[in-house]
Design a protein around this motif. Structure first.
Motif, PDB file in Angstrom:
ATOM      1  N   TRP A 121       4.629 -14.152  10.555  1.00  0.00           N
ATOM      2  CA  TRP A 121       3.347 -13.736   9.976  1.00  0.00           C
ATOM      3  C   TRP A 121       2.782 -12.534  10.731  1.00  0.00           C
ATOM      4  CZ3 TRP A 121      -1.774 -12.998  11.083  1.00  0.00           C
ATOM      5  CH2 TRP A 121      -2.656 -12.961  10.001  1.00  0.00           C
ATOM      6  N   ILE A 122       2.833 -12.586  12.059  1.00  0.00           N
ATOM      7  CA  ILE A 122       2.325 -11.475  12.872  1.00  0.00           C
ATOM      8  C   ILE A 122       3.199 -10.237  12.700  1.00  0.00           C
ATOM      9  CG2 ILE A 122       1.839 -10.704  15.224  1.00  0.00           C
ATOM     10  CD1 ILE A 122       1.175 -13.584  15.931  1.00  0.00           C
ATOM     11  N   ASP A 123       4.511 -10.441  12.608  1.00  0.00           N
ATOM     12  CA  ASP A 123       5.441  -9.334  12.411  1.00  0.00           C
ATOM     13  C   ASP A 123       5.139  -8.601  11.108  1.00  0.00           C
ATOM     14  OD1 ASP A 123       7.666  -7.640  12.515  1.00  0.00           O
ATOM     15  OD2 ASP A 123       8.954  -9.098  11.537  1.00  0.00           O
ATOM     16  N   GLU A 124       4.919  -9.341  10.048  1.00  0.00           N
ATOM     17  CA  GLU A 124       4.622  -8.719   8.758  1.00  0.00           C
ATOM     18  C   GLU A 124       3.252  -8.057   8.768  1.00  0.00           C
ATOM     19  OE1 GLU A 124       5.184 -11.838   5.936  1.00  0.00           O
ATOM     20  OE2 GLU A 124       7.383 -11.707   5.987  1.00  0.00           O
ATOM     21  N   LEU A 125       2.312  -8.626   9.517  1.00  0.00           N
ATOM     22  CA  LEU A 125       0.996  -7.990   9.656  1.00  0.00           C
ATOM     23  C   LEU A 125       1.138  -6.641  10.350  1.00  0.00           C
ATOM     24  CD1 LEU A 125      -2.122  -8.278   9.392  1.00  0.00           C
ATOM     25  CD2 LEU A 125      -2.088  -9.277  11.693  1.00  0.00           C
ATOM     26  N   HIS A 126       1.937  -6.591  11.400  1.00  0.00           N
ATOM     27  CA  HIS A 126       2.145  -5.343  12.140  1.00  0.00           C
ATOM     28  C   HIS A 126       2.924  -4.327  11.305  1.00  0.00           C
ATOM     29  CE1 HIS A 126       2.841  -2.635  15.478  1.00  0.00           C
ATOM     30  NE2 HIS A 126       4.146  -2.761  15.354  1.00  0.00           N
ATOM     31  N   ARG A 127       3.902  -4.813  10.550  1.00  0.00           N
ATOM     32  CA  ARG A 127       4.782  -3.909   9.814  1.00  0.00           C
ATOM     33  C   ARG A 127       4.156  -3.385   8.530  1.00  0.00           C
ATOM     34  NH1 ARG A 127       8.635  -7.191   9.318  1.00  0.00           N
ATOM     35  NH2 ARG A 127       8.369  -7.803   7.146  1.00  0.00           N
ATOM     36  N   ASP A 128       3.516  -4.251   7.744  1.00  0.00           N
ATOM     37  CA  ASP A 128       3.043  -3.803   6.428  1.00  0.00           C
ATOM     38  C   ASP A 128       1.720  -4.419   5.992  1.00  0.00           C
ATOM     39  OD1 ASP A 128       3.675  -6.410   5.668  1.00  0.00           O
ATOM     40  OD2 ASP A 128       5.603  -5.857   4.803  1.00  0.00           O
ATOM     41  N   LEU A 129       1.009  -5.083   6.913  1.00  0.00           N
ATOM     42  CA  LEU A 129      -0.294  -5.685   6.596  1.00  0.00           C
ATOM     43  C   LEU A 129      -0.187  -6.710   5.464  1.00  0.00           C
ATOM     44  CD1 LEU A 129      -2.559  -2.486   6.774  1.00  0.00           C
ATOM     45  CD2 LEU A 129      -2.109  -4.161   8.576  1.00  0.00           C
ATOM     46  N   HIS A 130       0.994  -7.287   5.288  1.00  0.00           N
ATOM     47  CA  HIS A 130       1.256  -8.266   4.222  1.00  0.00           C
ATOM     48  C   HIS A 130       1.074  -7.639   2.833  1.00  0.00           C
ATOM     49  CE1 HIS A 130       1.641 -11.715   6.932  1.00  0.00           C
ATOM     50  NE2 HIS A 130       0.641 -11.203   7.611  1.00  0.00           N
ATOM     51  N   LEU A 131       1.327  -6.336   2.742  1.00  0.00           N
ATOM     52  CA  LEU A 131       1.193  -5.626   1.463  1.00  0.00           C
ATOM     53  C   LEU A 131       2.537  -5.165   0.920  1.00  0.00           C
ATOM     54  CD1 LEU A 131      -1.966  -3.451   2.284  1.00  0.00           C
ATOM     55  CD2 LEU A 131      -1.866  -5.582   0.971  1.00  0.00           C
ATOM     56  N   GLY A 132       3.630  -5.585   1.531  1.00  0.00           N
ATOM     57  CA  GLY A 132       4.951  -5.208   1.052  1.00  0.00           C
ATOM     58  C   GLY A 132       5.304  -3.772   1.367  1.00  0.00           C
ATOM     59  N   ASP A 133       6.104  -3.162   0.501  1.00  0.00           N
ATOM     60  CA  ASP A 133       6.588  -1.797   0.743  1.00  0.00           C
ATOM     61  C   ASP A 133       5.455  -0.788   0.825  1.00  0.00           C
ATOM     62  OD1 ASP A 133       9.173  -2.704   0.808  1.00  0.00           O
ATOM     63  OD2 ASP A 133       9.582  -2.262  -1.305  1.00  0.00           O
ATOM     64  N   THR A 134       4.415  -0.996   0.025  1.00  0.00           N
ATOM     65  CA  THR A 134       3.273  -0.066   0.082  1.00  0.00           C
ATOM     66  C   THR A 134       2.609  -0.115   1.448  1.00  0.00           C
ATOM     67  OG1 THR A 134       2.882  -0.357  -2.288  1.00  0.00           O
ATOM     68  CG2 THR A 134       1.077   0.554  -0.971  1.00  0.00           C
TER      69      THR A 134
ATOM     70  N   SER B  66       2.234   1.876   8.779  1.00  0.00           N
ATOM     71  CA  SER B  66       2.896   1.854  10.086  1.00  0.00           C
ATOM     72  C   SER B  66       3.768   3.092  10.283  1.00  0.00           C
ATOM     73  CB  SER B  66       3.737   0.581  10.231  1.00  0.00           C
ATOM     74  OG  SER B  66       4.689   0.459   9.200  1.00  0.00           O
ATOM     75  N   GLU B  67       4.399   3.576   9.216  1.00  0.00           N
ATOM     76  CA  GLU B  67       5.199   4.793   9.349  1.00  0.00           C
ATOM     77  C   GLU B  67       4.297   6.005   9.592  1.00  0.00           C
ATOM     78  OE1 GLU B  67       8.689   7.381   7.058  1.00  0.00           O
ATOM     79  OE2 GLU B  67       8.066   5.420   6.283  1.00  0.00           O
ATOM     80  N   PHE B  68       3.138   6.024   8.944  1.00  0.00           N
ATOM     81  CA  PHE B  68       2.179   7.109   9.155  1.00  0.00           C
ATOM     82  C   PHE B  68       1.712   7.125  10.611  1.00  0.00           C
ATOM     83  CE2 PHE B  68      -2.363   8.508   8.976  1.00  0.00           C
ATOM     84  CZ  PHE B  68      -2.132   9.831   8.652  1.00  0.00           C
ATOM     85  N   ALA B  69       1.406   5.943  11.141  1.00  0.00           N
ATOM     86  CA  ALA B  69       0.960   5.850  12.530  1.00  0.00           C
ATOM     87  C   ALA B  69       2.061   6.283  13.492  1.00  0.00           C
ATOM     88  CB  ALA B  69       0.511   4.422  12.840  1.00  0.00           C
ATOM     89  N   ALA B  70       3.293   5.809  13.252  1.00  0.00           N
ATOM     90  CA  ALA B  70       4.412   6.170  14.126  1.00  0.00           C
ATOM     91  C   ALA B  70       4.733   7.659  14.035  1.00  0.00           C
ATOM     92  CB  ALA B  70       5.644   5.349  13.760  1.00  0.00           C
ATOM     93  N   SER B  71       4.566   8.246  12.862  1.00  0.00           N
ATOM     94  CA  SER B  71       4.876   9.666  12.667  1.00  0.00           C
ATOM     95  C   SER B  71       3.949  10.565  13.467  1.00  0.00           C
ATOM     96  CB  SER B  71       4.779  10.025  11.176  1.00  0.00           C
ATOM     97  OG  SER B  71       5.722   9.291  10.411  1.00  0.00           O
TER      98      SER B  71
ATOM     99  N   LEU C  68      10.151   4.800  14.144  1.00  0.00           N
ATOM    100  CA  LEU C  68      10.601   5.579  12.984  1.00  0.00           C
ATOM    101  C   LEU C  68      12.034   5.251  12.589  1.00  0.00           C
ATOM    102  CD1 LEU C  68       9.076   9.090  13.799  1.00  0.00           C
ATOM    103  CD2 LEU C  68       8.377   7.513  11.984  1.00  0.00           C
ATOM    104  N   THR C  69      12.834   4.698  13.505  1.00  0.00           N
ATOM    105  CA  THR C  69      14.249   4.462  13.189  1.00  0.00           C
ATOM    106  C   THR C  69      14.447   3.442  12.079  1.00  0.00           C
ATOM    107  OG1 THR C  69      14.401   2.808  14.968  1.00  0.00           O
ATOM    108  CG2 THR C  69      15.037   5.061  15.501  1.00  0.00           C
ATOM    109  N   TRP C  70      13.493   2.544  11.878  1.00  0.00           N
ATOM    110  CA  TRP C  70      13.649   1.604  10.755  1.00  0.00           C
ATOM    111  C   TRP C  70      12.468   1.667   9.784  1.00  0.00           C
ATOM    112  CZ3 TRP C  70      12.323  -0.396  15.584  1.00  0.00           C
ATOM    113  CH2 TRP C  70      11.261  -1.278  15.652  1.00  0.00           C
ATOM    114  N   SER C  71      11.814   2.846   9.740  1.00  0.00           N
ATOM    115  CA  SER C  71      10.758   3.062   8.757  1.00  0.00           C
ATOM    116  C   SER C  71      11.385   3.402   7.400  1.00  0.00           C
ATOM    117  CB  SER C  71       9.842   4.198   9.218  1.00  0.00           C
ATOM    118  OG  SER C  71      10.582   5.406   9.356  1.00  0.00           O
ATOM    119  N   THR C  72      10.552   3.482   6.381  1.00  0.00           N
ATOM    120  CA  THR C  72      11.058   3.659   5.017  1.00  0.00           C
ATOM    121  C   THR C  72      11.686   5.029   4.795  1.00  0.00           C
ATOM    122  OG1 THR C  72       9.374   2.118   4.176  1.00  0.00           O
ATOM    123  CG2 THR C  72      10.455   3.570   2.581  1.00  0.00           C
ATOM    124  N   TYR C  73      10.938   6.088   5.043  1.00  0.00           N
ATOM    125  CA  TYR C  73      11.411   7.433   4.706  1.00  0.00           C
ATOM    126  C   TYR C  73      12.083   8.130   5.887  1.00  0.00           C
ATOM    127  CZ  TYR C  73       8.580   6.617   0.586  1.00  0.00           C
ATOM    128  OH  TYR C  73       8.055   6.072  -0.560  1.00  0.00           O
ATOM    129  N   ALA C  74      11.398   8.202   7.014  1.00  0.00           N
ATOM    130  CA  ALA C  74      12.024   8.817   8.184  1.00  0.00           C
ATOM    131  C   ALA C  74      13.244   8.018   8.618  1.00  0.00           C
ATOM    132  CB  ALA C  74      11.015   8.907   9.335  1.00  0.00           C
TER     133      ALA C  74
END
Length: 469
Positions: free
Chosen positions: A159-172, A177-182, A237-243
């Motif tokens: 649950w915490i992992d998904e909150l950190h990764r995508d805020l429980h909103l899926g691919d959107t 997180s990718e924006f923040a890492a970028s 960024l190594t496992w983000s969607t676009y980068a």
């Protein structure tokens, strides 16, 4: 970036006739970097704050998981001899006949339970499995929990992992997180340049107050944490969607993709990772002989056994230890003969594949265990403090009723072309490979230019006098 030396009270005064030191040719870059650091900090900070808070929680989730699920993860009493793995799987299937066996993780330690993972279970997320925990000494089932990922995350950490990764909103939600890492590495790198280009006397915190003290705290903590921020940005960024897709494509083109053992008899190593789908647990010679064959090849605990995907596939036994030293060797075992048909050693991975594996495990807090997790929590806390101090400086920058006066425009015009042109080229390439850096940056430049042009025209337009009746 080099800067001209400054004279302090402690230094010997120079003769009046001594010529003033000429400024560095890189000095004009400082106002531009300051403007970028300021606006990037103001606009990206909310996303970074969310990532820092959720990352702090995730780093602590490993230890919390051990406490919350101690009953399932550990045995009631350590016995003398563990039962054959096939008996343990049979006990798990008797208690939970639903779904199919997708993997088995034999008890890796004397007090740890065996995990039998079931896929296709009703009510369980299709991307997750149901982990059945079996006492390896008695074959008693101690519980069942939903599990996710290669690290075996249970419900709390998932649950915490998904909150950190995508805020429980899926691919959107992953875009946040990718924006923040970028942008994290850009902000951290810009802060380093700004701090070290300041005169040493202006960097101190002791004896200061107001905005200068806030700046000193912000800069000092930022300098110490910058390397960690840049690392988190790069590995995130190594496992983000676009980068991440661009990085994978680049690694593949360089022959640096992560290999995987071939699940077909006599097969060669595949160029990309593959995963076996659900099996029925026991095939051909059975789990016990398959595990024995893997042990004979030196695969020590912890390991995971993946049943054949179909009639033409082999068992895959792979080590799953992500802590240092990592154990990532794997073998394929023919279910008909019990012989090893393919081997893959972590030592034979391409360099970039190894670095990617180490980077991700360090980022997620598993490479060095508790020490790793404490370091991540410290970095997250540092980022939270930097954001708070950054907004406070913005507030303190105002005068009277003005809130947070912005950095003036036009800094780029002071940069020499021999520096500006290569810098723009580098930024364009980075923006292409990291689109959530490039697209927002381009949008900001366009908006800033338009607003600047509007302000310029307003200044040039003479004020109209009173209307003539």
């Amino acid at each position: 970036m080099s800067t001209a030396p400054s004279t302090t009270k402690d230094e010997v005064p120079q003769p009046a006739a001594a010529p003033a030191p000429s400024p560095s040719r890189w000095a004009p870059l400082r106002p531009l970097i300051l403007r970028l650091h300021f606006y990037a900090g103001v606009l990206v900070a909310p996303f970074l704050l969310i990532a820092a808070v959720t990352g702090f929680l995730y780093a602590g989730a490993f230890q919390a998981e051990k406490l919350v699920y101690a009953h399932e993860m550990t045995v009631a009493k350590v016995g003398d001899t563990k039962l054959p793995i096939s008996e343990q799987v049979t006990a798990a299937r008797k208690a939970h006949p639903e779904g199919t066996v997708s993997a088995v993780r034999p008890s890796p330690e004397s007090d740890a339970t065996t995990r039998v993972m079931l896929s296709g279970v009703k009510g369980v997320n299709p991307d997750h499995t149901l982990a059945v925990f079996v006492d390896p000494y008695t074959a008693k089932v101690r519980g069942a929990l939903e599990q996710y990922g290669s690290t075996g995350a249970l419900p709390l950490r998932t649950w915490i992992d998904e909150l950190h990764r995508d805020l429980h909103l899926g691919d959107t939600g992953r875009l946040y997180s990718e924006f923040a890492a970028s942008w994290l590495w850009v902000i951290a790198g810009g802060g380093l340049v700004l701090w070290f280009s300041r005169r040493r006397a202006l960097r101190k915190v002791r004896g200061t107050s107001g905005r200068r003290r806030t700046l000193g705290l912000h800069g000092t903590v930022g300098v110490w944490a910058a390397a960690g921020f840049i690392f988190l940005s790069a590995t995130g960024l190594t496992w983000s969607t676009y980068a991440g897709a661009n990085i994978d494509e680049l690694r593949t083109s360089l022959g640096q993709a992560t290999p995987s053992v071939s699940a077909t008899a006599g097969g060669e190593h595949a160029g990309h990772g593959s995963s076996a789908s659900a099996g029925a647990g026991e095939h051909g010679v059975g789990l016990d002989k398959v595990l024995a064959a893997a042990r004979a090849k030196g695969l020590s605990d912890p390991v995971e056994i993946v049943p054949p995907a179909d009639a033409n596939s082999a068992y895959v036994v792979k080590q799953v230890q992500r802590s240092w030293p990592e154990k990532q060797d794997s073998v394929a075992v023919d279910p008909a003969t019990g012989k090893v048909t393919d081997e893959l050693r972590f030592a034979d991975y391409p360099l970039l594949a190894k670095l990617t594996r180490w980077g991700i495990d360090l980022h997620t807090g598993v490479l060095f265990g508790l020490v790793n997790q404490i370091a991540l929590m410290a970095l997250a806390l540092a980022l939270i403090l930097l954001i708070v101090w950054g907004y406070r400086m913005w507030w303190q920058r105002g005068r009277g009723s003005a809130f947070g006066r912005p950095i003036p425009r036009g800094a780029w015009q002071q940069v020499p072309p021999q520096i500006l042109v290569p810098a723009v080229a580098v930024i364009a390439v980075l923006g292409y490979f990291v689109p959530l850096l490039g697209i927002p940056l381009a949008a900001f430049i366009v908006v800033d230019v338009v607003l600047g042009e509007i302000a310029h025209r307003r200044r040039r337009t003479p004020e109209s006098g009173p209307a003539v009746p």
